[in-house]
Design a protein around this motif. Structure first.
Motif, PDB file in Angstrom:
ATOM      1  N   THR A  66       0.848  -1.190   0.000  1.00 50.69           N
ATOM      2  CA  THR A  66       0.000   0.000   0.000  1.00 50.69           C
ATOM      3  C   THR A  66       0.890   1.248   0.000  1.00 50.69           C
ATOM      4  O   THR A  66       2.097   1.155   0.226  1.00 50.69           O
ATOM      5  CB  THR A  66      -0.929   0.043   1.222  1.00 50.69           C
ATOM      6  OG1 THR A  66      -0.127   0.073   2.410  1.00 50.69           O
ATOM      7  CG2 THR A  66      -1.826  -1.173   1.263  1.00 50.69           C
ATOM      8  N   GLU A  67       0.266   2.398  -0.249  1.00 47.20           N
ATOM      9  CA  GLU A  67       1.020   3.644  -0.352  1.00 47.20           C
ATOM     10  C   GLU A  67       0.401   4.725   0.529  1.00 47.20           C
ATOM     11  O   GLU A  67      -0.777   4.646   0.906  1.00 47.20           O
ATOM     12  CB  GLU A  67       1.039   4.123  -1.802  1.00 47.20           C
ATOM     13  CG  GLU A  67       1.747   3.186  -2.762  1.00 47.20           C
ATOM     14  CD  GLU A  67       1.690   3.653  -4.194  1.00 47.20           C
ATOM     15  OE1 GLU A  67       2.623   3.337  -4.962  1.00 47.20           O
ATOM     16  OE2 GLU A  67       0.703   4.338  -4.554  1.00 47.20           O
ATOM     17  N   SER A  68       1.217   5.708   0.831  1.00 42.86           N
ATOM     18  CA  SER A  68       0.773   6.843   1.629  1.00 42.86           C
ATOM     19  C   SER A  68       1.200   8.131   0.946  1.00 42.86           C
ATOM     20  O   SER A  68       2.287   8.208   0.361  1.00 42.86           O
ATOM     21  CB  SER A  68       1.385   6.767   3.038  1.00 42.86           C
ATOM     22  OG  SER A  68       1.076   7.912   3.795  1.00 42.86           O
ATOM     23  N   VAL A  69       0.344   9.139   1.019  1.00 37.94           N
ATOM     24  CA  VAL A  69       0.661  10.455   0.462  1.00 37.94           C
ATOM     25  C   VAL A  69       1.112  11.356   1.601  1.00 37.94           C
ATOM     26  O   VAL A  69       0.358  11.634   2.539  1.00 37.94           O
ATOM     27  CB  VAL A  69      -0.551  11.065  -0.259  1.00 37.94           C
ATOM     28  CG1 VAL A  69      -0.193  12.444  -0.817  1.00 37.94           C
ATOM     29  CG2 VAL A  69      -1.030  10.150  -1.368  1.00 37.94           C
ATOM     30  N   VAL A  75       4.347  10.193  -2.877  1.00 43.07           N
ATOM     31  CA  VAL A  75       3.734   8.903  -2.552  1.00 43.07           C
ATOM     32  C   VAL A  75       4.837   7.927  -2.178  1.00 43.07           C
ATOM     33  O   VAL A  75       5.790   7.738  -2.940  1.00 43.07           O
ATOM     34  CB  VAL A  75       2.923   8.370  -3.750  1.00 43.07           C
ATOM     35  CG1 VAL A  75       2.311   7.010  -3.429  1.00 43.07           C
ATOM     36  CG2 VAL A  75       1.827   9.365  -4.146  1.00 43.07           C
ATOM     37  N   PHE A 205      -9.539  10.125   1.020  1.00 39.04           N
ATOM     38  CA  PHE A 205      -8.804  10.618  -0.140  1.00 39.04           C
ATOM     39  C   PHE A 205      -7.772  11.666   0.273  1.00 39.04           C
ATOM     40  O   PHE A 205      -8.017  12.467   1.180  1.00 39.04           O
ATOM     41  CB  PHE A 205      -9.763  11.225  -1.158  1.00 39.04           C
ATOM     42  CG  PHE A 205     -10.701  10.220  -1.760  1.00 39.04           C
ATOM     43  CD1 PHE A 205     -10.399   9.611  -2.961  1.00 39.04           C
ATOM     44  CD2 PHE A 205     -11.873   9.866  -1.099  1.00 39.04           C
ATOM     45  CE1 PHE A 205     -11.250   8.663  -3.507  1.00 39.04           C
ATOM     46  CE2 PHE A 205     -12.726   8.923  -1.639  1.00 39.04           C
ATOM     47  CZ  PHE A 205     -12.423   8.318  -2.847  1.00 39.04           C
ATOM     48  N   SER A 206      -6.636  11.615  -0.393  1.00 41.22           N
ATOM     49  CA  SER A 206      -5.610  12.648  -0.292  1.00 41.22           C
ATOM     50  C   SER A 206      -5.477  13.267  -1.673  1.00 41.22           C
ATOM     51  O   SER A 206      -5.174  12.557  -2.647  1.00 41.22           O
ATOM     52  CB  SER A 206      -4.270  12.063   0.153  1.00 41.22           C
ATOM     53  OG  SER A 206      -4.362  11.552   1.470  1.00 41.22           O
ATOM     54  N   HIS A 302      -4.070  15.824  -8.435  1.00 40.15           N
ATOM     55  CA  HIS A 302      -4.028  14.362  -8.505  1.00 40.15           C
ATOM     56  C   HIS A 302      -4.714  13.797  -7.267  1.00 40.15           C
ATOM     57  O   HIS A 302      -4.386  14.174  -6.134  1.00 40.15           O
ATOM     58  CB  HIS A 302      -2.594  13.859  -8.593  1.00 40.15           C
ATOM     59  CG  HIS A 302      -1.884  14.295  -9.835  1.00 40.15           C
ATOM     60  ND1 HIS A 302      -2.045  13.673 -11.048  1.00 40.15           N
ATOM     61  CD2 HIS A 302      -1.046  15.342 -10.055  1.00 40.15           C
ATOM     62  CE1 HIS A 302      -1.313  14.284 -11.959  1.00 40.15           C
ATOM     63  NE2 HIS A 302      -0.698  15.310 -11.390  1.00 40.15           N
ATOM     64  N   HIS A 304      -5.689  10.703  -4.799  1.00 44.66           N
ATOM     65  CA  HIS A 304      -5.256   9.395  -4.302  1.00 44.66           C
ATOM     66  C   HIS A 304      -6.265   8.919  -3.260  1.00 44.66           C
ATOM     67  O   HIS A 304      -6.731   9.710  -2.435  1.00 44.66           O
ATOM     68  CB  HIS A 304      -3.873   9.482  -3.656  1.00 44.66           C
ATOM     69  CG  HIS A 304      -2.818  10.050  -4.547  1.00 44.66           C
ATOM     70  ND1 HIS A 304      -1.999   9.270  -5.329  1.00 44.66           N
ATOM     71  CD2 HIS A 304      -2.461  11.351  -4.792  1.00 44.66           C
ATOM     72  CE1 HIS A 304      -1.165  10.047  -6.009  1.00 44.66           C
ATOM     73  NE2 HIS A 304      -1.433  11.311  -5.704  1.00 44.66           N
ATOM     74  N   GLY A 305      -6.587   7.641  -3.273  1.00 46.90           N
ATOM     75  CA  GLY A 305      -7.503   7.099  -2.278  1.00 46.90           C
ATOM     76  C   GLY A 305      -8.618   6.316  -2.927  1.00 46.90           C
ATOM     77  O   GLY A 305      -8.654   6.109  -4.146  1.00 46.90           O
ATOM     78  N   SER A 306      -9.575   5.877  -2.100  1.00 45.07           N
ATOM     79  CA  SER A 306     -10.658   5.032  -2.602  1.00 45.07           C
ATOM     80  C   SER A 306     -11.766   4.953  -1.569  1.00 45.07           C
ATOM     81  O   SER A 306     -11.602   5.360  -0.417  1.00 45.07           O
ATOM     82  CB  SER A 306     -10.144   3.618  -2.893  1.00 45.07           C
ATOM     83  OG  SER A 306      -9.745   2.991  -1.669  1.00 45.07           O
TER      84      SER A 306
END
Length: 400
Positions: A66-69, A75, A205-206, A302, A304-306
């Motif tokens: 997984t990733e983090s902003v 990222v 979301f980020s 941009h 990021h997230g879901s």
């Protein structure tokens, strides 16, 4: 309890309240906040040793990447602990899924690290209700089932990242849920034993907004203010809220000296949709707001997230499972009620796989996610009994 069968009564005699409490006290002493990977590893080892008393195969499953902003807009990979999976009788005609989580919300540097007796029968400590108490009574119920000789098939999944959205375990949960008759998840019940019914969903979301730096006094017109653009985006998204969709712009990070037009901002926003239609509406709203703000402020954005937790309605299958749990409770002299809640958990993800789930089968307790978190100790035996009777009846085909 005269409505219990002889097998059910004999199974309940196997439940050991003292053993459950001892496990809770030992496990609560292990600091296992989600981001404390070493602490989660220590907890996973403890759990693997404890659940090895059951038949079947135990494995520690590597987390999905997984990733983090970050606040700088970059990222980066996000580390998680391994998840425990136990599989028992994979060829049994009736198979259940039992789930829980080993992580807590208290990081290693949090002052709340030890347990104490708040009063006789009430234990205050990190994770005692959410959910090390639930894990202990889950294990005790399964030990009692095994002692009964009932050939029930089941999988147990205990993940290390539930408190932060199960991003590294969602695929595992979906895979293991396939083919299950029902699922029980061991989030804590309310202090009076009330269960969570329908749940809304959630999405986090980020949003990274990049503008253009400039001198705030000499040539501000050459700049593109990312903070202003992120603020405009937050306002647009907030305007999409409705009784069926909560929208919470929670934070804007970025900026710098007062004499510089900021060229970077990161907006953090949470959505709480009541149903699948609201997820679709929210996604469309995000796309429209991003397009409008990019054009109006000449910035790049941009997202990021879901939506990582789908809404969990009470459909016909879930209603039958709730009725089964309610009837088991009645036969144990435990009144069982449930009510809808705005919170989310792995029950959302399991229900999305088409599996009926009751996701608050854990201990009675309260003040979770705070230093006042408490466990009502008598509920360990009560709720282990509720789980055991529920599972015995599921094994007999009560949902067929």
């Amino acid at each position: 309890m005269n409505r219990l069968s002889s097998v059910e009564r004999a199974t309940l005699e196997r439940i050991d309240a003292a053993a459950m409490l001892a496990r809770v006290e030992r496990w609560a002493a292990i600091s296992s906040g989600t981001r404390n990977v070493a602490g989660c590893a220590a907890m996973a080892t403890e759990l693997a040793d404890a659940f090895a008393a059951l038949p079947g195969d135990i494995e520690l499953v590597e987390p999905t990447p997984t990733e983090s902003v970050g606040a700088d807009g970059h990222v980066t990979p996000l580390a998680h602990g391994r998840h425990l999976r136990l599989s028992v009788r994979p060829d049994a005609p009736v198979r259940l899924l039992l789930t829980g989580h080993m992580d807590t919300v208290y990081p290693l540097d949090h002052p709340f690290q030890t347990s104490r007796w708040r009063e006789p029968g009430v234990l205050n400590g990190p994770g005692v209700a959410d959910m090390k108490g639930g894990l202990s009574l889950m294990l005790e119920a399964l030990l009692a089932i095994e002692a009964s000789g009932t050939p029930l098939g089941y999988d147990v999944v205990i993940n290390s990242d539930e408190e932060t959205g199960s991003l590294s375990s969602a695929a595992l949960l979906a895979d293991v849920a396939r083919g299950k008759v029902a699922a029980l998840t061991y989030e804590p019940a309310l202090p009076d034993g009330t269960l969570a019914g329908a749940r809304g969903g959630t999405g986090n979301f980020s949003v990274v907004v990049r503008g253009r730096a400039a001198h705030a006094g000499r040539n501000p017109e050459d700049g593109r203010n990312a903070i202003v653009a992120a603020s405009a985006l937050a306002v647009r998204l907030h305007e999409e809220r409705s009784p069926q969709l909560a929208v919470n712009p929670a934070r804007i990070e970025g900026g710098g000296p007062n004499n510089v037009v900021p060229d970077l901002a990161v907006l953090r926003v949470n959505f709480r949709p009541a149903d699948a239609a609201e997820i679709a509406r929210a996604r469309a709203a995000i796309d429209a707001a991003v397009a409008a703000v990019q054009t109006a402020h000449d910035v790049s954005i941009h997202v990021h997230g879901s939506f990582n937790r789908p809404p969990k309605p009470i459909d016909a299958g879930a209603a039958r499972l709730f009725a089964l749990v309610r009837d088991a409770g009645a036969d144990l002299d435990q009144p069982i009620a449930w009510r809808d809640t705005g919170g989310v958990c792995d029950g959302n993800n399991i229900a999305a796989c088409g599996v009926p789930v009751v996701d608050t089968m854990g201990a009675r307790g309260g003040a979770i996610h705070s230093t006042d978190e408490f466990l009502i100790v008598d509920s360990l035996a009560e709720r282990a009994a509720l789980s055991a009777v529920t599972m015995l009846r599921l094994a007999e085909g009560a949902l067929a």
